[in-house]
Design a protein around this motif. Structure first.
Motif, PDB file in Angstrom:
ATOM      1  N   HIS A  38       1.971   5.996   1.210  1.00  0.00           N
ATOM      2  CA  HIS A  38       3.244   6.514   0.717  1.00  0.00           C
ATOM      3  C   HIS A  38       3.927   7.388   1.766  1.00  0.00           C
ATOM      4  O   HIS A  38       4.678   8.296   1.439  1.00  0.00           O
ATOM      5  CB  HIS A  38       3.057   7.296  -0.589  1.00  0.00           C
ATOM      6  CG  HIS A  38       2.265   6.534  -1.602  1.00  0.00           C
ATOM      7  ND1 HIS A  38       2.777   5.457  -2.278  1.00  0.00           N
ATOM      8  CD2 HIS A  38       0.985   6.678  -2.028  1.00  0.00           C
ATOM      9  CE1 HIS A  38       1.850   4.973  -3.086  1.00  0.00           C
ATOM     10  NE2 HIS A  38       0.758   5.693  -2.949  1.00  0.00           N
ATOM     11  N   ILE A  68       6.432   5.175 -17.811  1.00  0.00           N
ATOM     12  CA  ILE A  68       5.109   5.657 -17.422  1.00  0.00           C
ATOM     13  C   ILE A  68       4.869   7.012 -18.061  1.00  0.00           C
ATOM     14  O   ILE A  68       5.792   7.825 -18.165  1.00  0.00           O
ATOM     15  CB  ILE A  68       4.921   5.746 -15.882  1.00  0.00           C
ATOM     16  CG1 ILE A  68       5.871   6.771 -15.260  1.00  0.00           C
ATOM     17  CG2 ILE A  68       5.054   4.395 -15.218  1.00  0.00           C
ATOM     18  CD1 ILE A  68       5.484   7.192 -13.850  1.00  0.00           C
ATOM     19  N   SER A  78       0.634  10.134 -15.790  1.00  0.00           N
ATOM     20  CA  SER A  78       0.097   8.895 -15.212  1.00  0.00           C
ATOM     21  C   SER A  78      -0.613   9.168 -13.887  1.00  0.00           C
ATOM     22  O   SER A  78      -0.155   9.989 -13.083  1.00  0.00           O
ATOM     23  CB  SER A  78       1.236   7.907 -14.957  1.00  0.00           C
ATOM     24  OG  SER A  78       0.770   6.788 -14.224  1.00  0.00           O
ATOM     25  N   GLN A 106      -0.137   2.176   0.740  1.00  0.00           N
ATOM     26  CA  GLN A 106      -0.591   3.149  -0.254  1.00  0.00           C
ATOM     27  C   GLN A 106      -0.634   4.580   0.281  1.00  0.00           C
ATOM     28  O   GLN A 106      -0.872   5.508  -0.477  1.00  0.00           O
ATOM     29  CB  GLN A 106      -1.948   2.742  -0.815  1.00  0.00           C
ATOM     30  CG  GLN A 106      -1.836   1.513  -1.683  1.00  0.00           C
ATOM     31  CD  GLN A 106      -3.168   1.034  -2.220  1.00  0.00           C
ATOM     32  OE1 GLN A 106      -4.229   1.434  -1.758  1.00  0.00           O
ATOM     33  NE2 GLN A 106      -3.106   0.150  -3.191  1.00  0.00           N
ATOM     34  N   VAL A 114      -0.715   7.069 -11.508  1.00  0.00           N
ATOM     35  CA  VAL A 114       0.001   6.334 -10.467  1.00  0.00           C
ATOM     36  C   VAL A 114       0.730   7.339  -9.578  1.00  0.00           C
ATOM     37  O   VAL A 114       1.361   8.280 -10.058  1.00  0.00           O
ATOM     38  CB  VAL A 114       0.995   5.324 -11.066  1.00  0.00           C
ATOM     39  CG1 VAL A 114       1.817   4.638  -9.977  1.00  0.00           C
ATOM     40  CG2 VAL A 114       0.265   4.290 -11.902  1.00  0.00           C
ATOM     41  N   PHE A 115       0.649   7.118  -8.269  1.00  0.00           N
ATOM     42  CA  PHE A 115       1.261   8.025  -7.302  1.00  0.00           C
ATOM     43  C   PHE A 115       2.771   8.090  -7.503  1.00  0.00           C
ATOM     44  O   PHE A 115       3.457   7.071  -7.613  1.00  0.00           O
ATOM     45  CB  PHE A 115       0.968   7.547  -5.876  1.00  0.00           C
ATOM     46  CG  PHE A 115       1.605   8.417  -4.832  1.00  0.00           C
ATOM     47  CD1 PHE A 115       0.962   9.543  -4.369  1.00  0.00           C
ATOM     48  CD2 PHE A 115       2.870   8.121  -4.340  1.00  0.00           C
ATOM     49  CE1 PHE A 115       1.560  10.369  -3.421  1.00  0.00           C
ATOM     50  CE2 PHE A 115       3.466   8.934  -3.389  1.00  0.00           C
ATOM     51  CZ  PHE A 115       2.812  10.060  -2.938  1.00  0.00           C
ATOM     52  N   THR A 116       3.295   9.305  -7.528  1.00  0.00           N
ATOM     53  CA  THR A 116       4.740   9.538  -7.510  1.00  0.00           C
ATOM     54  C   THR A 116       5.004  10.746  -6.624  1.00  0.00           C
ATOM     55  O   THR A 116       4.156  11.629  -6.486  1.00  0.00           O
ATOM     56  CB  THR A 116       5.315   9.828  -8.921  1.00  0.00           C
ATOM     57  OG1 THR A 116       4.690  10.978  -9.457  1.00  0.00           O
ATOM     58  CG2 THR A 116       5.155   8.650  -9.860  1.00  0.00           C
ATOM     59  N   GLN A 146      -2.546  -2.804   3.268  1.00  0.00           N
ATOM     60  CA  GLN A 146      -2.430  -2.207   1.941  1.00  0.00           C
ATOM     61  C   GLN A 146      -2.641  -0.696   2.020  1.00  0.00           C
ATOM     62  O   GLN A 146      -1.955   0.072   1.354  1.00  0.00           O
ATOM     63  CB  GLN A 146      -3.438  -2.850   0.975  1.00  0.00           C
ATOM     64  CG  GLN A 146      -3.204  -2.505  -0.468  1.00  0.00           C
ATOM     65  CD  GLN A 146      -1.851  -2.966  -0.996  1.00  0.00           C
ATOM     66  OE1 GLN A 146      -1.310  -3.992  -0.609  1.00  0.00           O
ATOM     67  NE2 GLN A 146      -1.264  -2.174  -1.870  1.00  0.00           N
ATOM     68  N   TYR A 149       7.697   5.606  -6.693  1.00  0.00           N
ATOM     69  CA  TYR A 149       6.745   5.266  -7.750  1.00  0.00           C
ATOM     70  C   TYR A 149       5.733   4.255  -7.216  1.00  0.00           C
ATOM     71  O   TYR A 149       6.050   3.098  -7.018  1.00  0.00           O
ATOM     72  CB  TYR A 149       7.478   4.714  -8.969  1.00  0.00           C
ATOM     73  CG  TYR A 149       6.568   4.138 -10.026  1.00  0.00           C
ATOM     74  CD1 TYR A 149       5.624   4.940 -10.669  1.00  0.00           C
ATOM     75  CD2 TYR A 149       6.643   2.801 -10.385  1.00  0.00           C
ATOM     76  CE1 TYR A 149       4.788   4.411 -11.627  1.00  0.00           C
ATOM     77  CE2 TYR A 149       5.820   2.273 -11.343  1.00  0.00           C
ATOM     78  CZ  TYR A 149       4.883   3.083 -11.968  1.00  0.00           C
ATOM     79  OH  TYR A 149       4.048   2.563 -12.918  1.00  0.00           O
ATOM     80  N   GLY A 150       4.524   4.727  -6.933  1.00  0.00           N
ATOM     81  CA  GLY A 150       3.478   3.854  -6.409  1.00  0.00           C
ATOM     82  C   GLY A 150       3.961   3.102  -5.191  1.00  0.00           C
ATOM     83  O   GLY A 150       4.673   3.654  -4.345  1.00  0.00           O
ATOM     84  N   THR A 151       3.583   1.846  -5.099  1.00  0.00           N
ATOM     85  CA  THR A 151       4.097   0.998  -4.018  1.00  0.00           C
ATOM     86  C   THR A 151       5.125   0.028  -4.580  1.00  0.00           C
ATOM     87  O   THR A 151       5.354  -1.031  -4.018  1.00  0.00           O
ATOM     88  CB  THR A 151       2.962   0.221  -3.315  1.00  0.00           C
ATOM     89  OG1 THR A 151       2.251  -0.541  -4.290  1.00  0.00           O
ATOM     90  CG2 THR A 151       2.021   1.145  -2.581  1.00  0.00           C
ATOM     91  N   ASN A 152       5.738   0.414  -5.714  1.00  0.00           N
ATOM     92  CA  ASN A 152       6.724  -0.453  -6.345  1.00  0.00           C
ATOM     93  C   ASN A 152       8.104  -0.296  -5.729  1.00  0.00           C
ATOM     94  O   ASN A 152       8.656  -1.244  -5.212  1.00  0.00           O
ATOM     95  CB  ASN A 152       6.802  -0.186  -7.851  1.00  0.00           C
ATOM     96  CG  ASN A 152       5.537  -0.600  -8.550  1.00  0.00           C
ATOM     97  OD1 ASN A 152       4.869  -1.527  -8.131  1.00  0.00           O
ATOM     98  ND2 ASN A 152       5.183   0.102  -9.596  1.00  0.00           N
TER      99      ASN A 152
END
Length: 177
Positions: free
Chosen positions: A99, A48, A52, A97, A54-56, A93, A10-13
């Motif tokens: 991924h 989410i 969304s 990102q 946001v990248f997954t 970054q 999930y994103g960069t989380n």
């Protein structure tokens, strides 16, 4: 659409498990679906929308994880050199990102190589991004390999040897020649 029980990046989380798909407790729109995500290395719950931006993506397979680990000695360090903190932040970054697990390995190897070359500690920016890259990579490898997060570094070392060395498999194949 992901299914309940799947593991996703999930994103960069972090890596999360899809707990459920449906209407979260706070949503008033009847037709809006959300993923309920539970990070594998956290205690919070993330909601989410299923649409969304946001990248997954799904976590890599065990086979891909093993291939990646075996290829670590061959992944080149990044030769990006910059003395601007802002540009270094942007460069690192971008790697996060992407991924991409190979880019994470490259970032980690680059920071370790900088440290060896300079014979001292690297900048806080370098350290922060190396740590984040390790967290993301080890989180994904932990799930893909089915081992606890804290065992990932030892597992990698058992397969390829210490960071910066050729690796145990390379040494063994040299002995056979």
């Amino acid at each position: 659409m992901y299914q309940a029980g799947e593991f996703i990046v999930y994103g960069t989380n972090s890596v999360c498990r899809v707990e459920s798909i449906g209407k979260p407790p706070f949503e008033t729109e009847e037709d809006k679906l959300y993923y309920t995500l539970v990070p594998v290395t956290g205690t919070e719950t993330i909601y989410i929308p299923t649409d969304s931006p946001v990248f997954t993506r799904p976590v890599i397979s065990r086979e891909k994880a093993e291939e990646l680990i075996n290829s670590i000695p061959d992944i080149e360090e990044d030769h990006f050199v910059c003395h601007s903190v802002r540009m270094a932040n942007e460069h690192y970054q971008a790697a996060l990102q992407s991924h991409d697990c190979e880019e994470l390995v490259q970032l980690i190897k680059t920071v370790y190589a900088k440290s060896r070359r300079h014979g001292r500690r690297v900048s806080q920016v370098d350290q922060r991004y190396r740590k984040r890259a390790e967290e993301l990579l080890h989180g994904e490898l932990s799930v893909a390999l089915g081992i606890p997060f804290h065992e990932v570094p030892a597992y990698i070392e058992s397969v390829i040897g210490k960071p910066g060395r050729k690796g145990k498999k390379s040494e063994a194949s040299k002995a056979e020649d």
